[in-house]
Design a protein around this motif. Structure first.
Motif, short mmCIF file in Angstrom:
data_model
loop_
_atom_site.label_atom_id
_atom_site.label_comp_id
_atom_site.label_asym_id
_atom_site.label_seq_id
_atom_site.Cartn_x
_atom_site.Cartn_y
_atom_site.Cartn_z
N ALA A 25 0.82 -1.22 0.00
CA ALA A 25 0.00 0.00 0.00
C ALA A 25 0.85 1.26 0.00
O ALA A 25 0.33 2.36 -0.26
CB ALA A 25 -0.94 0.00 1.21
N GLY A 26 2.13 1.15 0.32
CA GLY A 26 2.97 2.33 0.44
C GLY A 26 2.59 3.21 1.60
O GLY A 26 2.78 4.43 1.58
N ARG A 27 2.06 2.60 2.66
CA ARG A 27 1.62 3.32 3.84
C ARG A 27 2.53 2.99 5.03
O ARG A 27 3.19 1.95 5.06
CB ARG A 27 0.18 2.97 4.21
CG ARG A 27 -0.87 3.25 3.15
CD ARG A 27 -1.15 4.74 2.98
NE ARG A 27 -0.29 5.36 1.98
CZ ARG A 27 -0.29 6.64 1.69
NH1 ARG A 27 -1.10 7.47 2.33
NH2 ARG A 27 0.50 7.12 0.76
N LEU A 28 2.53 3.85 6.01
CA LEU A 28 3.35 3.64 7.20
C LEU A 28 2.59 2.81 8.23
O LEU A 28 1.44 3.11 8.55
CB LEU A 28 3.72 5.00 7.81
CG LEU A 28 4.53 4.95 9.12
CD1 LEU A 28 5.85 4.21 8.93
CD2 LEU A 28 4.76 6.37 9.64
N GLY A 29 3.24 1.77 8.75
CA GLY A 29 2.70 0.98 9.84
C GLY A 29 3.58 1.10 11.06
O GLY A 29 4.78 0.77 11.01
N VAL A 30 3.03 1.59 12.16
CA VAL A 30 3.76 1.78 13.42
C VAL A 30 3.10 0.96 14.50
O VAL A 30 1.86 0.86 14.55
CB VAL A 30 3.80 3.28 13.80
CG1 VAL A 30 4.30 3.48 15.23
CG2 VAL A 30 4.68 4.05 12.82
N VAL A 31 3.90 0.36 15.38
CA VAL A 31 3.41 -0.43 16.51
C VAL A 31 3.52 0.40 17.78
O VAL A 31 4.53 1.08 18.00
CB VAL A 31 4.20 -1.74 16.67
CG1 VAL A 31 3.53 -2.64 17.71
CG2 VAL A 31 4.32 -2.47 15.35
N THR A 56 8.32 0.19 13.99
CA THR A 56 7.57 -0.11 12.78
C THR A 56 7.01 -1.53 12.80
O THR A 56 7.33 -2.32 13.68
CB THR A 56 8.46 0.07 11.54
OG1 THR A 56 9.50 -0.93 11.58
CG2 THR A 56 9.08 1.46 11.51
N PHE A 57 6.21 -1.84 11.77
CA PHE A 57 5.69 -3.20 11.65
C PHE A 57 6.82 -4.22 11.57
O PHE A 57 6.69 -5.34 12.06
CB PHE A 57 4.80 -3.31 10.41
CG PHE A 57 3.38 -2.82 10.61
CD1 PHE A 57 3.03 -2.08 11.73
CD2 PHE A 57 2.40 -3.10 9.68
CE1 PHE A 57 1.73 -1.63 11.92
CE2 PHE A 57 1.09 -2.66 9.85
CZ PHE A 57 0.76 -1.93 10.97
N ALA A 58 7.94 -3.85 10.94
CA ALA A 58 9.08 -4.78 10.87
C ALA A 58 9.58 -5.12 12.27
O ALA A 58 9.90 -6.29 12.56
CB ALA A 58 10.21 -4.17 10.04
N ASP A 59 9.64 -4.14 13.15
CA ASP A 59 10.02 -4.40 14.54
C ASP A 59 9.01 -5.34 15.20
O ASP A 59 9.37 -6.26 15.93
CB ASP A 59 10.07 -3.09 15.33
CG ASP A 59 11.15 -2.15 14.85
OD1 ASP A 59 12.29 -2.60 14.63
OD2 ASP A 59 10.85 -0.95 14.69
N GLY A 60 7.72 -5.08 14.94
CA GLY A 60 6.67 -5.91 15.54
C GLY A 60 6.74 -7.35 15.10
O GLY A 60 6.51 -8.27 15.89
#
Length: 371
Positions: free
Chosen positions: A118-124, A346-350
């Motif tokens: 989606a090219g959107r930012l995902g933050v946890v 970020t989602f990668a951290d999650g």
């Protein structure tokens, strides 16, 4: 940040958010909550009235489709995150998702992939990073206060579910199928801090148990399948040894402590309870010092948040949101790259945290932990 604009937020879920996220949003002039959604009209409308939110939606799908929403805050239990997050991303929204990111690493990876497409930012919402004491901890590590890191110890013993009838809105935590355990709900905040401070954990081996298979609840005994006692060891880059031990059924639990020992000194961070909401204090000593002394945090860029008291339970979340708003309101910058530079989780951290949790405490009710 572009002058005058505000980040428009839609919040999914009312129980946890009403006591934590919504009060913090109300204190920040750079954001506004424009919509809330729950599964029932009555609860959605009640929360909207309480916080002055203009629109109440029934169902997360309607909120995700709302054209007035820039960012969707998913504040529900982990087993519900994936569908809600994917719907928000498909609608072109950025996402802030409550921790843990999902009920399993597989679901988390699917969510991270959806954000990339989606090219959107995902933050946890791993807000523990944003206590001033922990920001100072990281600055001192970067400055070489510890010398060569040798050992890290984390202890987190909370009495949360010794009297679960007092936290009735959190009784879903008894169910491992909801994505709950003492490691996943509380402990991954500590794991995130270890990796944020020192680097990726490897060679992880652990043990997990359900020591209290029955919780007293207002309507009678409740079967508990989630892991309430978890311990594991691992290594950090350079070979330092790490131990983490956490429980949420500890009578008179001693709270939280992260201690790091190096060739040149020691740093010790402590809190009376879960670091998501309890203020963190820092102490340290160099090798030549006689004893630990309190260390007061130095202000860092963008760290000032005069809208809230220094010991407010919502302070770290509000600081995370201020940094997130700065990233998303900055025209002309790649929000994903900017989020990494801003040290947002970020989602990668999650996903990495969930991979560790799946390895240590299993992933499903009755599944044995590996290691």
């Amino acid at each position: 940040m572009s002058g005058g604009r505000r980040l428009r937020i839609g919040v999914v879920g009312a129980s946890y958010a009403a006591g934590t996220h919504l009060p913090a949003y109300a204190a920040l002039p750079e954001v506004e909550v424009v919509a809330v959604a729950t599964a029932h009209a009555g609860t959605a409308e009640a929360v909207a009235r309480r916080f002055g939110v203009p629109r109440a939606h029934v169902g997360f799908e309607r909120l995700c489709a709302d054209p007035e929403v820039d960012l969707v805050d998913v504040a529900t239990r982990p087993s519900r995150h994936r569908g809600m997050v994917e719907a928000a991303l498909a609608a072109g929204k950025h996402v802030l998702c409550e921790a843990p990111l999902a009920a399993s690493a597989a679901d988390g990876a699917a969510m991270a992939a959806a954000a990339g497409r989606a090219g959107r930012l995902g933050v946890v919402d791993l807000q523990s990073r944003f206590w001033p004491g922990l920001a100072e901890f990281r600055r001192l590590v970067d400055e070489g206060f510890l010398g060569t890191l040798e050992n890290v110890e984390v202890r987190a013993f909370y009495p949360t579910f010794t009297r679960p009838e007092r936290v009735a809105s959190s009784l879903w935590c008894a169910d491992a199928g909801s994505g709950a355990s003492t490691l996943r709900i509380h402990g991954l905040h500590s794991v995130d801090l270890v990796q944020w401070l020192f680097g990726a954990l490897t060679d992880v081996q652990g043990a997990a148990a359900t020591r209290r298979p029955v919780w007293p609840a207002p309507d009678g005994d409740l079967a508990a399948t989630s892991r309430d006692s978890v311990a594991f060891t691992g290594r950090l880059p350079g070979g330092a040894v790490v131990s983490v031990h956490t429980s949420w059924v500890a009578w008179h639990g001693s709270g939280w402590r992260l201690a790091a020992y190096g060739s040149a000194g020691a740093l010790v961070a402590t809190a009376a309870g879960h670091t998501g909401h309890f203020p963190v204090r820092l102490a340290g000593a160099r090798a030549e010092d006689d004893e630990l002394r309190e260390i007061r945090p130095r202000p860092g860029p963008g760290d000032d948040l005069p809208e809230l008291a220094a010991d407010a339970a919502t302070l770290p979340f509000a600081r995370l949101v201020r940094r997130l708003a700065g990233v998303l309101l900055d025209d002309g910058d790649d929000p994903v790259a900017a989020a990494v530079r801003a040290q947002l989780p970020t989602f990668a951290d999650g996903v990495r945290l969930l991979e560790l949790a799946d390895a240590v405490d299993g992933g499903q009710p009755g599944a044995p932990p590996s290691g």
